[in-house]
Design a protein around this motif. Structure first.
Motif, PDB file in Angstrom:
ATOM      1  N   CYS A 172       0.840  -1.190   0.000  1.00 26.72           N
ATOM      2  CA  CYS A 172       0.000   0.000   0.000  1.00 26.72           C
ATOM      3  C   CYS A 172       0.880   1.246   0.000  1.00 26.72           C
ATOM      4  O   CYS A 172       1.849   1.334   0.759  1.00 26.72           O
TER       5      CYS A 172
ATOM      6  N   CYS B 131      -0.039   3.013   3.735  1.00 23.16           N
ATOM      7  CA  CYS B 131       0.335   2.400   5.009  1.00 23.16           C
ATOM      8  C   CYS B 131       1.383   1.308   4.847  1.00 23.16           C
ATOM      9  O   CYS B 131       1.774   0.700   5.829  1.00 23.16           O
TER      10      CYS B 131
ATOM     11  N   SER C 292       1.324  -1.660   3.938  1.00 23.49           N
ATOM     12  CA  SER C 292       0.994  -3.044   4.241  1.00 23.49           C
ATOM     13  C   SER C 292       0.976  -3.857   2.942  1.00 23.49           C
ATOM     14  O   SER C 292       0.607  -3.334   1.887  1.00 23.49           O
TER      15      SER C 292
ATOM     16  N   CYS D 219      -6.716  -1.496  -0.397  1.00 24.75           N
ATOM     17  CA  CYS D 219      -6.014  -1.885   0.818  1.00 24.75           C
ATOM     18  C   CYS D 219      -7.035  -2.204   1.900  1.00 24.75           C
ATOM     19  O   CYS D 219      -7.937  -1.406   2.179  1.00 24.75           O
TER      20      CYS D 219
ATOM     21  N   CYS E 131      -6.301   0.300   5.317  1.00 29.93           N
ATOM     22  CA  CYS E 131      -6.679   1.711   5.367  1.00 29.93           C
ATOM     23  C   CYS E 131      -7.781   2.055   4.366  1.00 29.93           C
ATOM     24  O   CYS E 131      -8.297   3.166   4.393  1.00 29.93           O
TER      25      CYS E 131
END
Ligand SMILES: [Zn+2]
Length: 60
Positions: free
Chosen positions: A31, A34, A36, A44, A47
């Motif tokens: 992402c 963030c 991730s 995502c 978020c």
């Protein structure tokens, strides 16, 4: 029912299955907001962002 004429040798079977090692691993991305890990072209889950904007409301 058709039956194979000859038994496939271990070498032939293993040579065929070894091709899986050559294939590329599944694609992955992270992402942009963030960081991730997630699959490419997906929203995502952490978020709720996609392409730099909020597209899904994620409850905390
Ligand atoms: Zn995110």
């Amino acid at each position: 029912m058709a039956v194979p004429k000859r038994k496939k040798s271990r070498a032939r079977t293993r040579h065929r299955k070894a091709q899986w090692l050559r294939t590329a691993p599944p694609a992955s991305a992270s992402c942009a907001r963030c960081k991730s890990p997630l699959k490419p072209h997906t929203v995502c889950a952490v978020c709720g962002h996609y392409a730099g904007r909020q597209v899904v409301q994620v409850e905390e």
